[in-house]
Design a protein around this motif. Sequence first.
Motif, PDB file in Angstrom:
ATOM      1  N   UNK A 116       0.786  -1.229   0.000  1.00  0.00           N
ATOM      2  CA  UNK A 116       0.000   0.000   0.000  1.00  0.00           C
ATOM      3  C   UNK A 116       0.823   1.286   0.000  1.00  0.00           C
ATOM      4  N   UNK A 117       1.986   1.303   0.650  1.00  0.00           N
ATOM      5  CA  UNK A 117       2.717   2.566   0.803  1.00  0.00           C
ATOM      6  C   UNK A 117       3.803   2.789  -0.253  1.00  0.00           C
ATOM      7  N   UNK A 118       4.495   1.742  -0.668  1.00  0.00           N
ATOM      8  CA  UNK A 118       5.548   1.901  -1.682  1.00  0.00           C
ATOM      9  C   UNK A 118       5.043   1.854  -3.130  1.00  0.00           C
ATOM     10  N   UNK A 119       4.065   1.003  -3.475  1.00  0.00           N
ATOM     11  CA  UNK A 119       3.600   0.979  -4.868  1.00  0.00           C
ATOM     12  C   UNK A 119       3.147   2.328  -5.421  1.00  0.00           C
ATOM     13  N   UNK A 120       2.513   3.200  -4.623  1.00  0.00           N
ATOM     14  CA  UNK A 120       2.144   4.504  -5.195  1.00  0.00           C
ATOM     15  C   UNK A 120       3.342   5.304  -5.715  1.00  0.00           C
ATOM     16  N   UNK A 121       4.527   5.052  -5.175  1.00  0.00           N
ATOM     17  CA  UNK A 121       5.726   5.715  -5.699  1.00  0.00           C
ATOM     18  C   UNK A 121       6.012   5.229  -7.115  1.00  0.00           C
ATOM     19  N   UNK A 122       5.859   3.928  -7.354  1.00  0.00           N
ATOM     20  CA  UNK A 122       6.031   3.368  -8.698  1.00  0.00           C
ATOM     21  C   UNK A 122       4.965   3.919  -9.638  1.00  0.00           C
ATOM     22  N   UNK A 123       3.721   3.982  -9.160  1.00  0.00           N
ATOM     23  CA  UNK A 123       2.642   4.498  -9.997  1.00  0.00           C
ATOM     24  C   UNK A 123       2.842   5.978 -10.311  1.00  0.00           C
ATOM     25  N   UNK A 124       3.377   6.711  -9.368  1.00  0.00           N
ATOM     26  CA  UNK A 124       3.671   8.130  -9.619  1.00  0.00           C
ATOM     27  C   UNK A 124       4.685   8.260 -10.742  1.00  0.00           C
ATOM     28  N   UNK A 125       5.703   7.395 -10.705  1.00  0.00           N
ATOM     29  CA  UNK A 125       6.752   7.436 -11.719  1.00  0.00           C
ATOM     30  C   UNK A 125       6.255   6.957 -13.082  1.00  0.00           C
ATOM     31  N   UNK A 126       5.588   5.818 -13.125  1.00  0.00           N
ATOM     32  CA  UNK A 126       5.199   5.205 -14.401  1.00  0.00           C
ATOM     33  C   UNK A 126       3.906   5.771 -14.989  1.00  0.00           C
ATOM     34  N   UNK A 127       2.973   6.187 -14.120  1.00  0.00           N
ATOM     35  CA  UNK A 127       1.668   6.647 -14.595  1.00  0.00           C
ATOM     36  C   UNK A 127       1.520   8.167 -14.549  1.00  0.00           C
TER      37      UNK A 127
END
Length: 191
Positions: A116-127
């Motif tokens: 829940x807390x780290x994946x949004x960082x990936x989504x911020x970068x990729x999406x």
Amino acid sequence: LQGIIQAYKSGVSLQGNTTSLGKWDFSGSFFFSISAITTIGYGNLSPSTAVGRIFCIVFALFGIPLNLVLLNEIGQLMLLGVQHCACRLEEVFHWQNKASFLMKTCALVTGLLLFLLLPPLLFSDKEGWSYEEGFYYSFITLSTIGFGDYVIGMNPDRTYPSWYKNVISLWILFGMAWLALVIKFCINLLE
């Protein structure tokens, strides 16, 4: 995979946006399969012919129960890992209740970070989403609500790495198993 490609040829197609992002390569097919058998149902992919719809029904009739078995097994393995670590702590440090509480807390915090807390960082970068949008997507996906207002890999202005949808598909499976354990724990507390 072969069946999914055959389903595409039989009429399963993208609704709306038909950019190169909608190609039925391995990643797209795998992501479609995961969103179908997990019952997330984002709404961005759907069959458009009778044959495609029948295929999806048959696929779901077998895939959903198999997925539930898989999620249960993954959850049990996670739980066994936590229990094993707690037993080892009890043996080494002679902690009784502290070890179990410590391991449950560690499992909760680790799961919060990984799912829940780290994946949004990936989504911020990729999406290009904000952290809050990525967190919202994470919870809505893992809880299988799947509104479809946010779906990964659908922005035609972005280039996505080949591993992206595969990694997110695995994240969904393991994250759903973890969230199911958390929900089960909450139910036990409420009872």
